[in-house]
Design an enzyme around this catalytic site. Structure first.
Site, PDB file in Angstrom:
ATOM      1  N   ASP A 146     -14.729 -24.772  47.200  1.00 53.86           N
ATOM      2  CA  ASP A 146     -15.868 -25.518  47.746  1.00 53.86           C
ATOM      3  C   ASP A 146     -15.830 -26.912  47.135  1.00 53.86           C
ATOM      4  O   ASP A 146     -16.389 -27.156  46.062  1.00 53.86           O
ATOM      5  CB  ASP A 146     -17.159 -24.781  47.391  1.00 53.86           C
ATOM      6  CG  ASP A 146     -18.391 -25.426  47.993  1.00 53.86           C
ATOM      7  OD1 ASP A 146     -18.252 -26.310  48.857  1.00 53.86           O
ATOM      8  OD2 ASP A 146     -19.508 -25.045  47.586  1.00 53.86           O
ATOM      9  N   PHE A 172     -14.794 -17.915  43.777  1.00 52.32           N
ATOM     10  CA  PHE A 172     -15.366 -19.125  44.360  1.00 52.32           C
ATOM     11  C   PHE A 172     -15.285 -20.253  43.338  1.00 52.32           C
ATOM     12  O   PHE A 172     -15.871 -20.168  42.250  1.00 52.32           O
ATOM     13  CB  PHE A 172     -16.828 -18.889  44.765  1.00 52.32           C
ATOM     14  CG  PHE A 172     -16.975 -17.759  45.744  1.00 52.32           C
ATOM     15  CD1 PHE A 172     -16.984 -18.017  47.107  1.00 52.32           C
ATOM     16  CD2 PHE A 172     -17.073 -16.441  45.308  1.00 52.32           C
ATOM     17  CE1 PHE A 172     -17.084 -16.972  48.016  1.00 52.32           C
ATOM     18  CE2 PHE A 172     -17.186 -15.395  46.207  1.00 52.32           C
ATOM     19  CZ  PHE A 172     -17.190 -15.660  47.568  1.00 52.32           C
ATOM     20  N   LYS A 173     -14.551 -21.288  43.692  1.00 54.81           N
ATOM     21  CA  LYS A 173     -14.461 -22.475  42.835  1.00 54.81           C
ATOM     22  C   LYS A 173     -15.451 -23.504  43.375  1.00 54.81           C
ATOM     23  O   LYS A 173     -15.257 -24.063  44.456  1.00 54.81           O
ATOM     24  CB  LYS A 173     -13.032 -23.026  42.853  1.00 54.81           C
ATOM     25  CG  LYS A 173     -12.833 -24.278  42.007  1.00 54.81           C
ATOM     26  CD  LYS A 173     -11.446 -24.847  42.242  1.00 54.81           C
ATOM     27  CE  LYS A 173     -11.258 -26.153  41.500  1.00 54.81           C
ATOM     28  NZ  LYS A 173      -9.985 -26.821  41.872  1.00 54.81           N
ATOM     29  N   ILE A 174     -16.511 -23.748  42.620  1.00 60.09           N
ATOM     30  CA  ILE A 174     -17.591 -24.614  43.065  1.00 60.09           C
ATOM     31  C   ILE A 174     -17.463 -25.965  42.372  1.00 60.09           C
ATOM     32  O   ILE A 174     -17.580 -26.050  41.145  1.00 60.09           O
ATOM     33  CB  ILE A 174     -18.966 -23.985  42.772  1.00 60.09           C
ATOM     34  CG1 ILE A 174     -19.041 -22.555  43.337  1.00 60.09           C
ATOM     35  CG2 ILE A 174     -20.081 -24.866  43.324  1.00 60.09           C
ATOM     36  CD1 ILE A 174     -18.883 -22.451  44.845  1.00 60.09           C
TER      37      ILE A 174
END
Length: 311
Positions: A146, A172-174
């Site tokens: 993301d 999830f890489k935020i």
């Protein structure tokens, strides 16, 4: 066998992005690439990420991507898990890239939403279908990246829905603004389906994201020893020590994120003799003398392994 959860993820820790190493003429420097990987493992990386934006993936041909994936995974030889970025606008191409990475030994694939250029995007329904297609193509975990670069909104409810619907989508890489709040929302909405809520953007928001519950961090590749020290202390419950370490390394983290960008790791590796050439591939401009000087001035005060590894 139960699916790992946020309380017991398969992969956690500091997984720095491996820069792509070129000769001065812009061709791939595979011996230099292997030295780069060896240094990053010796510096304490829990794992590695390749072909990411900080790897200059946008400047590589498809053939070079395959060469790098095969060569790096062969050289790593299972010493640490490797995440392979397989982003592409096409669902079919991204799925095929992801299957190939899995077949070559990748531990995980990382995928941005479909985008091209400044204006070509698809809607939420197509984003959902895209990730369902990619997720169904592999058995290894898929990490959704993301990132602002795509310009595609990925609301936390959409990410949580994907985690709950697609068995392989668990990480999830935020790295968008207010990442910590988004991580909190994602964890609250997705529950046990969120196996890996991760920090990104070179660790510039690492402290806030650790406080929000991140279990992994994808940082730059120049000083994994410093980033791991912060991460390990925090997750061992030594919060004051972690804070002091973060305070110590913050100037270098900031300089990389705000001044040197993806050239920071290569400049540090070149200065330490890990690689011979730290230049990007044309037409991207090389790091300026002033930014290089500032980077090395801060680094020498911290004495990271990168400046000593090859000596």
């Amino acid at each position: 066998m139960p699916t790992p959860s946020a309380s017991a993820p398969r992969y956690r820790g500091v997984f720095p992005v491996v820069p792509t190493i070129f000769h001065a003429d812009g061709t791939l420097d595979l011996p230099g690439q292997r030295r780069c990987v060896d240094f990053m493992i010796d510096a304490g990386s829990h794992g590695l990420a390749i072909l990411a934006n900080f790897s200059e993936q946008f400047a590589l041909s498809d053939a070079e991507r395959e060469v790098l994936t095969r060569d790096i995974l062969t050289h790593v030889a299972g010493r640490v898990p490797v995440i392979v970025t397989t982003t592409h606008f096409s669902s079919a191409v991204c799925a095929a890239r992801s299957r190939q990475a899995q077949d070559l030994g990748a531990a995980m694939v990382m995928v941005m939403p479909p985008y091209h250029g400044a204006t070509l995007r698809v809607g939420e329904a197509q984003v959902l279908d895209f990730y369902r297609t990619v997720g169904a193509a592999v058995d290894i975990p898929v990490m959704i990246q993301d990132a602002p670069m795509s310009g595609t909104p990925l609301p936390a409810p959409l990410l949580a829905r994907l985690a709950q619907e697609v068995e392989t989508i668990r990480y999830f890489k935020i790295e968008v603004p207010r990442a910590a709040d988004k991580l909190r929302e994602l964890i609250a909405l997705g529950g046990e389906a969120i196996e890996g809520p991760w920090d990104g953007e070179e660790g510039i928001t690492l402290w806030a994201d650790l406080e929000a519950g991140c279990t992994g961090a994808m940082t730059g590749g120049g000083f994994p020893d410093g980033m791991r020290a912060i991460f390990d202390a925090y997750h061992a419950g030594r919060r004051d020590e972690a804070y002091a370490l973060h305070e110590r390394w913050a100037p270098l983290i900031n300089w990389e994120n705000r001044q040197a960008g993806f050239l920071a790791a290569k400049a540090l590796m070149q200065a330490g003799g890990v690689i011979a050439c730290g230049a990007p591939r044309a037409p991207f401009p090389d790091i300026s003398p002033g930014v290089r000087h500032g980077l090395l001035d801060i680094a020498r005060r911290l004495d990271p392994l990168v400046l000593r590894w090859a000596r």
